[in-house]
Design an enzyme around this catalytic site. Structure first.
Site, PDB file in Angstrom:
ATOM      1  N   HIS A   1      -2.373  -5.800   1.866  1.00  0.00           N
ATOM      2  CA  HIS A   1      -3.486  -6.233   1.474  1.00  0.00           C
ATOM      3  C   HIS A   1      -3.348  -7.567   0.892  1.00  0.00           C
ATOM      4  O   HIS A   1      -2.430  -7.805   0.204  1.00  0.00           O
ATOM      5  CB  HIS A   1      -4.485  -5.623   0.650  1.00  0.00           C
ATOM      6  CG  HIS A   1      -5.714  -6.183   0.069  1.00  0.00           C
ATOM      7  ND1 HIS A   1      -6.896  -6.316   0.889  1.00  0.00           N
ATOM      8  CD2 HIS A   1      -5.853  -7.376  -1.104  1.00  0.00           C
ATOM      9  CE1 HIS A   1      -7.731  -7.130   0.290  1.00  0.00           C
ATOM     10  NE2 HIS A   1      -7.110  -7.693  -0.710  1.00  0.00           N
TER      11      HIS A   1
ATOM     12  N   ASN B   1      -2.143   0.052   6.718  1.00  0.00           N
ATOM     13  CA  ASN B   1      -1.444  -1.105   7.241  1.00  0.00           C
ATOM     14  C   ASN B   1      -0.719  -1.750   6.373  1.00  0.00           C
ATOM     15  O   ASN B   1      -0.405  -2.980   6.404  1.00  0.00           O
ATOM     16  CB  ASN B   1      -2.569  -1.942   7.809  1.00  0.00           C
ATOM     17  CG  ASN B   1      -3.690  -2.395   6.774  1.00  0.00           C
ATOM     18  OD1 ASN B   1      -3.597  -1.938   5.702  1.00  0.00           O
ATOM     19  ND2 ASN B   1      -4.476  -3.203   7.143  1.00  0.00           N
TER      20      ASN B   1
ATOM     21  N   PHE C   1     -15.393   3.680   7.250  1.00  0.00           N
ATOM     22  CA  PHE C   1     -14.198   4.002   6.688  1.00  0.00           C
ATOM     23  C   PHE C   1     -13.839   4.016   5.309  1.00  0.00           C
ATOM     24  O   PHE C   1     -12.710   4.507   4.761  1.00  0.00           O
ATOM     25  CB  PHE C   1     -12.851   2.996   7.420  1.00  0.00           C
ATOM     26  CG  PHE C   1     -13.047   1.556   7.109  1.00  0.00           C
ATOM     27  CD1 PHE C   1     -12.648   1.057   5.984  1.00  0.00           C
ATOM     28  CD2 PHE C   1     -13.714   0.908   8.088  1.00  0.00           C
ATOM     29  CE1 PHE C   1     -12.900  -0.216   5.660  1.00  0.00           C
ATOM     30  CE2 PHE C   1     -14.044  -0.529   7.825  1.00  0.00           C
ATOM     31  CZ  PHE C   1     -13.637  -1.041   6.619  1.00  0.00           C
TER      32      PHE C   1
ATOM     33  N   GLU D   1      -9.758 -11.031  -7.402  1.00  0.00           N
ATOM     34  CA  GLU D   1      -8.899  -9.944  -7.293  1.00  0.00           C
ATOM     35  C   GLU D   1      -7.797  -9.978  -8.229  1.00  0.00           C
ATOM     36  O   GLU D   1      -7.253  -8.914  -8.852  1.00  0.00           O
ATOM     37  CB  GLU D   1      -8.437  -9.877  -5.721  1.00  0.00           C
ATOM     38  CG  GLU D   1      -9.476  -9.374  -4.818  1.00  0.00           C
ATOM     39  CD  GLU D   1      -9.276  -9.282  -3.361  1.00  0.00           C
ATOM     40  OE1 GLU D   1      -9.858  -8.973  -2.826  1.00  0.00           O
ATOM     41  OE2 GLU D   1      -7.981  -9.866  -3.112  1.00  0.00           O
TER      42      GLU D   1
ATOM     43  N   LYS E   1       1.013  -1.201   0.090  1.00  0.00           N
ATOM     44  CA  LYS E   1      -0.117  -0.075   0.044  1.00  0.00           C
ATOM     45  C   LYS E   1       0.858   1.343   0.032  1.00  0.00           C
ATOM     46  O   LYS E   1       2.120   1.256   0.327  1.00  0.00           O
ATOM     47  CB  LYS E   1      -0.922   0.015   1.292  1.00  0.00           C
ATOM     48  CG  LYS E   1      -1.798  -1.177   1.163  1.00  0.00           C
ATOM     49  CD  LYS E   1      -2.990  -1.126   2.293  1.00  0.00           C
ATOM     50  CE  LYS E   1      -3.852  -2.252   2.241  1.00  0.00           C
ATOM     51  NZ  LYS E   1      -4.941  -2.137   3.242  1.00  0.00           N
TER      52      LYS E   1
END
Ligand code: CMP
Length: 140
Positions: free
Chosen positions: A117, A114, A59, A128, A11
């Site tokens: 993923h 974080n 969120f 995905e 990320k």
């Protein structure tokens, strides 16, 4: 155990801090092979589509803003039991709860930022992966 593939994202918080290699080292040390990898920057539409399942969560808007804030590395990881294994290597979503030695314990900044993923099931991994790679980009 069956050879399986999972989808991974490094990320923006991690690319910003130059942690791609450190995270890949943990992935490879766990016996997972990086069989596809590219550095991209998502626009709002791509982030919203990818995280569509979280659309109603409080969120969601911040998550989309965060995921479009810088480059990310999208990956396909392959190995025995890859989905569950990568979730172990990542650690808990909230780094405060992540086990020692996991990517999120070592590198994550917060529950949002974080660092990584990973798919939560083999079925979602297939979805995905196909959202982010064409078949010829994946070389096992
Ligand atoms: P990820 O595994 O990519 O799936 C959804 C993401 O939403 C999660 O990691 C976090 O980056 C982000 N997020 C932000 N806040 C929360 C929260 N309260 N609970 C779960 N995920 C959150």
């Amino acid at each position: 155990m069956a050879i399986e593939r999972t989808f991974s994202i490094i990320k923006p918080d991690a690319t910003r801090r130059n942690l791609t290699g450190g995270i890949n080292a943990k992935i490879e040390a766990a016996g997972l092979r990086i069989v596809a990898q590219k550095r991209v920057k998502w626009g709002q539409e791509q982030a919203e589509a990818f995280y569509g399942v979280h659309r109603e969560r409080p969120f969601f808007k911040d998550l989309v803003t965060f995921m479009t804030s810088g480059p990310i590395i999208v990956q396909v990881l392959e190995g025995d039991n890859a989905v569950a294994k990568y979730r172990e290597v990542m650690g808990a979503t909230n780094p405060a709860n992540a086990a020692p030695g996991t990517i999120r314990k070592e590198f994550a900044e917060s529950i949002e930022a974080n660092s990584v993923h990973g798919s939560d099931s083999a079925d979602n991994a297939k979805i995905e992966i196909s959202q982010n790679f064409s078949a010829f980009e994946i070389v096992g």
